[in-house]
Scaffold this motif. Structure first.
Motif, PDB file in Angstrom:
ATOM      1  N   ARG A 133       0.643  -1.435  -0.068  1.00  0.00           N
ATOM      2  CA  ARG A 133      -0.006   0.014   0.057  1.00  0.00           C
ATOM      3  C   ARG A 133       1.067   1.272  -0.027  1.00  0.00           C
ATOM      4  N   GLN A 134       0.414   2.172  -0.668  1.00  0.00           N
ATOM      5  CA  GLN A 134       1.454   3.390  -0.952  1.00  0.00           C
ATOM      6  C   GLN A 134       1.085   4.414   0.337  1.00  0.00           C
ATOM      7  N   ARG A 135       2.186   4.878   0.911  1.00  0.00           N
ATOM      8  CA  ARG A 135       2.066   5.664   2.130  1.00  0.00           C
ATOM      9  C   ARG A 135       1.584   6.750   1.586  1.00  0.00           C
ATOM     10  N   GLY A 136       0.553   7.430   2.560  1.00  0.00           N
ATOM     11  CA  GLY A 136      -0.294   8.417   2.091  1.00  0.00           C
ATOM     12  C   GLY A 136      -1.408   8.616   1.094  1.00  0.00           C
ATOM     13  N   ALA A 137      -1.591   7.490   0.770  1.00  0.00           N
ATOM     14  CA  ALA A 137      -2.819   7.092  -0.175  1.00  0.00           C
ATOM     15  C   ALA A 137      -3.806   6.683   0.683  1.00  0.00           C
ATOM     16  N   LEU A 138      -5.220   6.982   0.108  1.00  0.00           N
ATOM     17  CA  LEU A 138      -6.341   6.406   0.792  1.00  0.00           C
ATOM     18  C   LEU A 138      -6.650   4.931   0.474  1.00  0.00           C
ATOM     19  N   GLN A 139      -6.793   4.282   1.536  1.00  0.00           N
ATOM     20  CA  GLN A 139      -6.934   2.656   1.293  1.00  0.00           C
ATOM     21  C   GLN A 139      -8.310   2.425   1.474  1.00  0.00           C
ATOM     22  N   ILE A 140      -9.111   1.889   0.472  1.00  0.00           N
ATOM     23  CA  ILE A 140     -10.396   1.370   0.857  1.00  0.00           C
ATOM     24  C   ILE A 140     -10.465  -0.322   1.166  1.00  0.00           C
ATOM     25  N   GLU A 141     -11.220  -0.618   2.402  1.00  0.00           N
ATOM     26  CA  GLU A 141     -11.149  -2.007   2.426  1.00  0.00           C
ATOM     27  C   GLU A 141     -12.685  -2.306   3.138  1.00  0.00           C
ATOM     28  N   TYR A 142     -12.686  -3.780   3.215  1.00  0.00           N
ATOM     29  CA  TYR A 142     -13.872  -4.162   4.045  1.00  0.00           C
ATOM     30  C   TYR A 142     -15.190  -3.397   3.459  1.00  0.00           C
ATOM     31  N   ILE A 167      -9.705  13.834  -0.424  1.00  0.00           N
ATOM     32  CA  ILE A 167      -9.680  15.182  -1.164  1.00  0.00           C
ATOM     33  C   ILE A 167      -9.716  16.295  -0.277  1.00  0.00           C
ATOM     34  N   GLN A 168     -10.372  16.370   0.596  1.00  0.00           N
ATOM     35  CA  GLN A 168     -10.206  17.555   1.490  1.00  0.00           C
ATOM     36  C   GLN A 168      -9.017  17.817   2.128  1.00  0.00           C
ATOM     37  N   GLN A 169      -8.288  16.590   2.476  1.00  0.00           N
ATOM     38  CA  GLN A 169      -7.163  16.377   3.107  1.00  0.00           C
ATOM     39  C   GLN A 169      -5.826  16.494   2.172  1.00  0.00           C
ATOM     40  N   ARG A 170      -6.436  16.769   0.953  1.00  0.00           N
ATOM     41  CA  ARG A 170      -5.160  16.954   0.041  1.00  0.00           C
ATOM     42  C   ARG A 170      -4.478  15.463  -0.403  1.00  0.00           C
ATOM     43  N   VAL A 171      -4.934  14.313  -0.152  1.00  0.00           N
ATOM     44  CA  VAL A 171      -4.629  13.203  -0.436  1.00  0.00           C
ATOM     45  C   VAL A 171      -4.576  12.843  -2.053  1.00  0.00           C
ATOM     46  N   GLU A 172      -3.546  12.462  -2.580  1.00  0.00           N
ATOM     47  CA  GLU A 172      -3.363  12.452  -3.801  1.00  0.00           C
ATOM     48  C   GLU A 172      -4.036  11.156  -4.675  1.00  0.00           C
ATOM     49  N   MET A 219      -6.731  -1.547  -7.682  1.00  0.00           N
ATOM     50  CA  MET A 219      -6.962  -0.429  -8.509  1.00  0.00           C
ATOM     51  C   MET A 219      -6.857   0.828  -7.639  1.00  0.00           C
ATOM     52  N   GLU A 220      -6.505   1.917  -8.792  1.00  0.00           N
ATOM     53  CA  GLU A 220      -6.096   3.231  -8.143  1.00  0.00           C
ATOM     54  C   GLU A 220      -7.067   4.368  -8.738  1.00  0.00           C
ATOM     55  N   ARG A 221      -7.210   5.391  -8.019  1.00  0.00           N
ATOM     56  CA  ARG A 221      -7.819   6.592  -8.546  1.00  0.00           C
ATOM     57  C   ARG A 221      -7.000   7.601  -8.186  1.00  0.00           C
ATOM     58  N   VAL A 222      -6.638   8.648  -9.070  1.00  0.00           N
ATOM     59  CA  VAL A 222      -6.080   9.899  -8.743  1.00  0.00           C
ATOM     60  C   VAL A 222      -6.868  10.935  -8.261  1.00  0.00           C
ATOM     61  N   LEU A 223      -6.603  11.402  -7.231  1.00  0.00           N
ATOM     62  CA  LEU A 223      -7.563  12.426  -6.424  1.00  0.00           C
ATOM     63  C   LEU A 223      -7.200  13.831  -6.661  1.00  0.00           C
ATOM     64  N   HIS A 224      -5.918  14.027  -6.908  1.00  0.00           N
ATOM     65  CA  HIS A 224      -5.681  15.494  -7.080  1.00  0.00           C
ATOM     66  C   HIS A 224      -4.601  15.365  -8.541  1.00  0.00           C
TER      67      HIS A 224
END
Lengths: 224, 80
Positions: A133-142, A167-172, A219-224
């Motif tokens: 898992r990439q440090r600083g990235a949002l992780q979706i689970e369960y 997105i509000q926390q500027r997570v990329e 699977m990934e989604r770029v947020l910024h």
């Protein structure tokens, strides 16, 4: 989620009283449509025992991993939770520890010694699917919706709320891992803007006995 | 216990679990820096260290470990 259609349902952070539902969510998500939860198989335990151990892990209230109460948002219908999704920013917690190590620490402290021996024996069969898992990235689970509450857009609404908070926390970046056979989940993530960016496969002969599938996608989604 | 006495015993435990010595015992060493130190081996490393030093860690103690330096300090604190 359309609030006009579901007047009594709302999204809120999970709380201690939700733990029984979160345990069922974790088990159902682990099964990924199959009959057996890998977390039970890997440790040589029955589902009843695992249910108790997952409960104990949630009760530790460790932030920053999939067994953290604070990671979860739930849909509450006014009586109790009907859907749950975990989301956290990887490696951004009190001690900046990666979720895989937090999870390992929790399991190591909760599961019996015999179960750890099973894990040591079964580990090589599944290690190829331990997707970093990439440090600083949002992780979706369960991601889980109770069978009686499906088709109402709850999973989508919960993931969207996690995405908006990130997105509000500027997570990329947002990441989610899914077994390749889970076409329903893949379709949902695709609809939410996630793209297939990595394929992980185990060819270990024991893997099909332990896992719902031998191929897992990142699977990934770029947020910024 | 002195750091100089703790470090080689941690190193021995890591080699036993990971099956290689391709790492330097620096204070700023972290799990992702070390080949094979993943969630599965991490549990064996923690258990191995408890056996090696005959200590018990608390969950909140090991959840605070940032790197090798903090691990050495934690083990040292068990002998104060």
């Amino acid at each position: 989620m359309d609030r006009d259609e579901h007047m009594n349902a709302s999204i809120r952070p999970a709380r201690s009283s939700d733990i029984p539902f979160l345990v069922e969510s974790a088990l159902a998500a682990e099964k990924s449509g199959g009959e057996h939860a890998p977390i039970a198989r890997l440790f040589g335990l029955d589902e009843h025992t695992v249910r108790g151990l997952i409960t104990a892990m949630f009760e530790e209230e460790i932030d920053g991993c999939e067994f953290g109460l604070s990671s979860f948002l739930v849909v509450d219908n006014g009586v109790g939770p009907e859907a749950a999704v975990a989301g956290w920013i990887e490696g951004v917690n009190e001690n900046d520890m990666l979720s895989q190590l937090l999870r390992a620490n929790l399991i190591g402290f909760t599961f019996p010694a015999e179960a750890m021996e099973h894990l040591r024996a079964n580990g090589p069969a599944v290690s190829a699917l331990a997707i970093p898992r990439q440090r600083g990235a949002l992780q979706i689970e369960y991601v889980h919706v109770a069978p009686t509450a499906r088709g109402k857009g709850y999973a989508k609404a919960l993931i969207q709320q996690h995405l908006e908070a990130a997105i509000q926390q500027r997570v990329e970046l947002a990441q989610v891992q899914v077994f390749a056979h889970n076409v329903t989940a893949i379709a949902l993530y695709t609809k939410l803007g996630f793209q297939h960016t990595g394929t992980f496969v185990t060819d270990h002969p024991n893997a099909p006995n332990l896992l719902p599938h031998t191929e897992k996608w990142l699977m990934e989604r770029v947020l910024h | 216990m002195e750091r100089d006495l703790i470090i080689p015993r941690i190193q021995k435990t890591l080699i036993a679990v990971l099956g290689h010595d391709h790492f330097e015992m620096r204070d700023d060493l972290t799990a992702p820096d070390v080949e094979g130190w993943d969630s599965l081996t991490h549990m064996s490393i923690i258990t191995g260290l408890e056996k090696e030093f005959d200590v018990r860690f608390k969950l909140r103690e090991i959840n605070k470990l940032r790197n090798m330096g903090t691990l050495i300090d934690l083990i040292g604190s068990k002998f104060v």
